[in-house]
Design an enzyme around this catalytic site. Structure first.
Site, mmCIF file in Angstrom:
data_model
loop_
_atom_site.group_PDB
_atom_site.id
_atom_site.type_symbol
_atom_site.label_atom_id
_atom_site.label_comp_id
_atom_site.label_asym_id
_atom_site.label_seq_id
_atom_site.Cartn_x
_atom_site.Cartn_y
_atom_site.Cartn_z
ATOM 1 N NE ARG A 232 -12.460 23.624 11.280
ATOM 2 C CZ ARG A 232 -11.652 22.602 11.052
ATOM 3 N NH1 ARG A 232 -12.114 21.375 11.039
ATOM 4 N NH2 ARG A 232 -10.360 22.807 10.854
ATOM 5 C CG ASP B 140 -4.359 28.353 8.947
ATOM 6 O OD1 ASP B 140 -4.595 27.190 9.355
ATOM 7 O OD2 ASP B 140 -5.205 29.259 8.938
ATOM 8 N N GLY C 296 -4.594 18.259 8.776
ATOM 9 C CA GLY C 296 -5.446 17.336 8.015
ATOM 10 C C GLY C 296 -4.753 16.894 6.742
ATOM 11 N NE ARG D 208 -6.183 17.902 13.256
ATOM 12 C CZ ARG D 208 -6.292 18.662 12.172
ATOM 13 N NH1 ARG D 208 -5.619 19.785 12.076
ATOM 14 N NH2 ARG D 208 -7.068 18.302 11.179
ATOM 15 C CG ASP E 287 -8.183 27.031 4.973
ATOM 16 O OD1 ASP E 287 -7.165 26.553 4.438
ATOM 17 O OD2 ASP E 287 -8.563 26.683 6.099
ATOM 18 C CB THR F 12 -5.387 22.426 3.768
ATOM 19 O OG1 THR F 12 -6.723 22.419 4.252
ATOM 20 C CG2 THR F 12 -5.078 23.811 3.259
ATOM 21 C CG ASP G 297 -10.818 23.237 4.487
ATOM 22 O OD1 ASP G 297 -11.579 22.403 3.976
ATOM 23 O OD2 ASP G 297 -10.554 23.276 5.703
HETATM 24 P P1 ATP Z 1 -5.779 21.905 8.424
HETATM 25 O O1 ATP Z 1 -6.070 23.227 7.745
HETATM 26 O O2 ATP Z 1 -5.895 20.767 7.497
HETATM 27 O O3 ATP Z 1 -6.541 21.738 9.699
HETATM 28 P P2 ATP Z 1 -3.491 22.816 9.889
HETATM 29 O O4 ATP Z 1 -2.052 22.776 9.610
HETATM 30 O O5 ATP Z 1 -4.126 24.189 9.996
HETATM 31 O O6 ATP Z 1 -4.224 21.919 8.809
HETATM 32 P P3 ATP Z 1 -3.681 22.409 12.770
HETATM 33 O O7 ATP Z 1 -4.249 21.292 13.557
HETATM 34 O O8 ATP Z 1 -4.197 23.781 13.016
HETATM 35 O O9 ATP Z 1 -3.814 21.988 11.222
HETATM 36 O O10 ATP Z 1 -2.088 22.456 13.014
HETATM 37 C C1 ATP Z 1 -1.305 21.294 12.889
HETATM 38 C C2 ATP Z 1 -0.268 21.254 13.988
HETATM 39 O O11 ATP Z 1 0.581 22.407 13.877
HETATM 40 C C3 ATP Z 1 -0.815 21.321 15.406
HETATM 41 O O12 ATP Z 1 -1.241 20.068 15.876
HETATM 42 C C4 ATP Z 1 0.383 21.844 16.185
HETATM 43 O O13 ATP Z 1 1.288 20.798 16.488
HETATM 44 C C5 ATP Z 1 1.035 22.794 15.176
HETATM 45 N N1 ATP Z 1 0.596 24.173 15.514
HETATM 46 C C6 ATP Z 1 -0.620 24.714 15.332
HETATM 47 N N2 ATP Z 1 -0.677 25.971 15.827
HETATM 48 C C7 ATP Z 1 0.545 26.227 16.353
HETATM 49 C C8 ATP Z 1 1.142 27.340 17.039
HETATM 50 N N3 ATP Z 1 0.450 28.461 17.289
HETATM 51 N N4 ATP Z 1 2.445 27.232 17.419
HETATM 52 C C9 ATP Z 1 3.140 26.113 17.174
HETATM 53 N N5 ATP Z 1 2.638 25.033 16.570
HETATM 54 C C10 ATP Z 1 1.366 25.068 16.147
#
Ligand code: ATP
Length: 319
Positions: free
Chosen positions: A171, A103, A11, A72, A129, A125, A127
């Site tokens: 969330r 994360d 995000g 994503r 979090d 992010t 959040d």
């Molecule tokens: P936000 O907290 O804003 O949602 P985020 O980084 O946690 O941000 P995610 O959608 O969980 O958002 O992760 C972003 C991208 O990181 C995913 O679309 C994927 O490409 C990659 N990713 C997430 N989890 C994994 C994993 N276990 N292994 C490899 N790549 C991952």
């Protein structure tokens, strides 16, 4: 290291542009080349690269969103996807990568580090979090957006003597609701980490109404449930006219606050320093106003906690 890449993932959050700017300028200051990767990990697998210069990051420090776009990608979660990304980076001569995101993005950064390309995570992010840092980039801006919105809702709440349930993002983490709730003097704050008995919420509302309060504000983190369900339950349990406002994506946008610009600049620059020292698999953060870095694997195993003292205080101040 002579050439590094930078991407934003997950995000978007206000201040990501300030972080991109800091990585690019700091790297160029140290005579490194910088490649901007468009569309997060999807762009990394596709080789969607752009050379960054000093001017590429001009006039963006005050802008929300991310000039590199975010995406994503399910494909990137697979070994095949990650190997394709490593291949693209090798082909372009990218020796290290800075990942600005949450994360989920750091899990990807860890996988790439294990496959031979050192990565540094920068927490971006709204959040707040993520463990290993007191604040994430975007949190402060989002908090101030919520405060501004609630102050406006409060004007109409007072005029009509209504109770308002305001649903905010979060969330799994209640930081936005907790900080905003304390900032606007909410009667109740509902967050995933601390669940109040519904009867306590009703008691507080009735007590306030009895002593002549003209309005009440309840801050709800989306992870607890729907604002509309909570609003309906309140109307059923009290005589109070209740309205619900779901703030939604306005919480993600807007010009970053001074706090977020400074934080993003410091964290972005710190990430470049780590790559300069050939370090990978680390996440930069801020603790007691000092820049720190930690092993991403450790960070991913830890949970971010809310400040319980603040939660308790919010209750004491809304008796
Ligand atoms: P936000 O907290 O804003 O949602 P985020 O980084 O946690 O941000 P995610 O959608 O969980 O958002 O992760 C972003 C991208 O990181 C995913 O679309 C994927 O490409 C990659 N990713 C997430 N989890 C994994 C994993 N276990 N292994 C490899 N790549 C991952």
């Amino acid at each position: 290291m002579k050439k590094i890449g930078v991407l934003t993932s997950g995000g978007d959050a206000p201040g990501m542009n300030a972080a991109i700017r800091a990585t690019v300028r700091k790297a160029i200051y140290h005579e490194m080349e910088v490649i901007g990767v468009k569309n997060g990990y999807q762009g990394l697998m596709d080789g969607n690269f752009e050379e960054m210069h000093l001017g590429s990051v001009g006039d963006i420090i005050h802008r929300g969103g991310t000039i590199l776009f975010s995406a994503r990608s399910e494909k990137f979660k697979t070994d095949e996807g990650q190997l394709r990304a490593v291949e693209q980076m090798k082909k372009a001569g990218i020796e290290g990568l800075i990942v600005i995101g949450g994360d989920g993005s750091f899990k990807g950064a860890q996988k790439l580090t294990e496959k031979g390309v050192p990565c540094i995570g920068v927490p971006g992010t709204i959040d707040n979090d993520i463990a290993g840092t007191d604040f994430t980039i975007g949190f402060d801006t989002s908090l101030n957006t919520i405060i501004d919105a609630v102050d406006k809702v409060r004007d109409t709440a007072t005029s009509h003597e209504r109770t308002y349930v305001i649903e905010v993002m979060g969330r799994d983490a209640g930081d936005l609701a907790l900080w905003a709730g304390l900032s606007v003097g909410a009667e109740s704050i509902l967050i995933p980490e601390q669940k109040d008995e519904f009867s306590q919420i009703v008691d507080r509302l009735n007590r306030g109404h009895k002593r002549g309060k003209k309005h009440s504000i309840i801050l709800l983190a989306e992870g607890v449930g729907s604002g509309f369900d909570v609003g309906k339950k309140i109307e059923e349990a009290t005589d109070l006219e209740t309205r619900v406002t779901v703030l939604g994506h306005i919480q993600r946008g807007g010009s970053p606050t001074g706090q977020d610009r400074v934080l993003a600049s410091r964290l972005g620059a710190a990430a470049v320093e780590l790559l300069l020292n050939n370090k990978g698999g680390r996440m930069v953060g801020i603790r007691n106003n000092q820049i720190v870095d930690n092993d991403i694997n450790d960070i991913l195993k830890m949970k971010h906690h809310i400040n319980n003292e603040m939660f308790q205080l919010s209750k004491e101040l809304s008796i």
